[in-house]
Design a protein around this motif. Structure first.
Motif, PDB file in Angstrom:
ATOM      1  N   ASP A 117      20.304 147.022 -24.243  1.00 36.47           N
ATOM      2  CA  ASP A 117      20.843 145.812 -23.636  1.00 36.47           C
ATOM      3  C   ASP A 117      19.888 145.269 -22.575  1.00 36.47           C
ATOM      4  N   MET A 169      24.779 143.696 -30.443  1.00 34.11           N
ATOM      5  CA  MET A 169      23.399 143.664 -29.940  1.00 34.11           C
ATOM      6  C   MET A 169      22.410 143.417 -31.076  1.00 34.11           C
ATOM      7  N   PRO A 193      25.943 139.739 -22.526  1.00 32.35           N
ATOM      8  CA  PRO A 193      25.583 141.137 -22.729  1.00 32.35           C
ATOM      9  C   PRO A 193      26.694 141.872 -23.460  1.00 32.35           C
ATOM     10  N   THR A 194      26.335 142.909 -24.193  1.00 25.82           N
ATOM     11  CA  THR A 194      27.308 143.613 -25.020  1.00 25.82           C
ATOM     12  C   THR A 194      27.842 144.869 -24.362  1.00 25.82           C
ATOM     13  N   THR A 195      27.367 145.220 -23.195  1.00 27.61           N
ATOM     14  CA  THR A 195      27.914 146.382 -22.510  1.00 27.61           C
ATOM     15  C   THR A 195      28.744 145.921 -21.338  1.00 27.61           C
TER      16      THR A 195
END
Length: 353
Positions: A265, A296, A350-352
């Motif tokens: 990320d 992601m 963002p994917t987190t």
């Protein structure tokens, strides 16, 4: 839907006191029956608490809850509340002194004494050493070692003292007068400061990576996180028997996945999409139901002009979720797909967490 927590000290959505107790117990590896006995609750109440915890934290399953409990500071490898490590000065990270004994559990268990590899004997003896290594901040009783290494099939003879005796000899350098394994009336422990365990080193690096991220130095964070991941050499505690090793193997494997996701990320935030794609592909194959990883990968493919491939990843993940779990894609995955379909030039989230 996120399956792991961020590095450092992630913010925990508001849990009740009892939910935090249940999450702590899950992180320690207790079953629902054991949690019910420990907290004086019915198993149905424990099931309800766990379901609410997973919903509030947006976690997919119990394995993700174990990792989240670890990341949030509720649990450390081995047992007990986690004491947050202070970030090491970067100079110390670059020039750490060579310890007398080094032990690696992030793969097959290995050890070095004064830089030379040593033979740790058969697997159960290695499992005893691994238990001491992952509980290095406290004394481990003989009963704990028996339960953790042999489970419900304890040995007929008193083999733990024999194994400890052998390990003390194996890990003693030629000029040392004392062993790196201490014994007291409560059990056994590693001598503080005499042994470096790779898990502790990994957590020091993770703390430093989180500090670099907070300082806005993502390139530095990626580099430090890469060093932490380089400490893994295959499946943690590979081949070791016993319930303790089984739990720690699960937790450390999930920990590695969390670190890989975080590093990737950061790379995407730096615009290093092409660099991240191969590792994302490999992780997506290994974790086909991991939606943050799929998102992601979709982002990276889209940013390198591969819109069709990105949408193929979405469709493949959607089918696997439906076929294997009977669920629809998470909001994160749907939003990523919609932005790609629209050809949005806006930065994808963002994917987190």
């Amino acid at each position: 839907m996120p399956t792991t927590a961020t590095l450092g000290q992630p913010t925990v959505p508001p849990l009740t006191h009892k939910e935090r107790e249940v999450l702590h117990a899950v992180g320690c590896g207790l079953t629902n029956t054991e949690i019910a006995d420990t907290l004086t609750l019915s198993e149905g109440v424990v099931d309800g608490h766990l379901a609410r915890i997973l919903a509030k934290l947006e976690l997919r399953d119990r394995a993700a809850a174990i990792v989240h409990a670890f990341d949030c500071g509720l649990v450390v490898p081995g047992r007990g509340p986690r004491v947050a490590a202070s970030p090491e000065p970067r100079a110390a990270l670059r020039a750490a002194p060579e310890p007398q004994v080094r032990i690696s559990v992030l793969g097959p268990v290995r050890a070095w004494c004064e830089g030379q590899p040593v033979d740790l004997g058969h697997l159960r003896q290695q499992a005893v050493l691994a238990s001491l290594s992952l509980c290095s901040d406290r004394t481990v009783s003989q009963e704990e070692l028996l339960d953790g290494v042999w489970g419900l099939e304890p040995p007929i003879t008193k083999v733990v003292p024999v194994y400890i005796y052998r390990l003390r000899k194996i890990l003693r350098s030629e000029n040392a007068t004392d062993s790196v394994i201490q014994r007291d009336r409560c059990g056994y422990r590693l001598v503080p400061g005499a042994v470096e365990v790779d898990v502790a080193r990994m957590e020091q690096l993770v703390t430093a990576a989180g500090a670099a991220e907070r300082a806005g130095e993502l390139t530095e964070a990626v580099g430090i996180c890469t060093r932490a991941l380089d400490l893994f050499h295959g499946e943690p505690l590979a081949g070791l028997p016993g319930p303790f090793a089984e739990l720690e193997r699960l937790r450390l494997t999930e920990r590695r996945i969390a670190l890989v996701q975080r590093k990737l990320d950061w790379q995407l935030q730096l615009g290093r999409h092409s660099e991240a794609i191969s590792e994302l592909w490999a992780l997506a194959v290994a974790q086909p139901l991991n939606e943050p990883v799929a998102a992601m990968l979709m982002r990276a493919l889209y940013r390198t002009g591969r819109q069709a491939d990105a949408l193929t990843v979405f469709e493949r993940t959607r089918r696997r979720l439906a076929d294997e779990l009977g669920v629809s894609p998470s909001r994160l995955l749907r939003q990523t797909q919609q932005m790609i379909v629209r050809g949005s030039d806006a930065r994808l989230a963002p994917t987190t967490p």
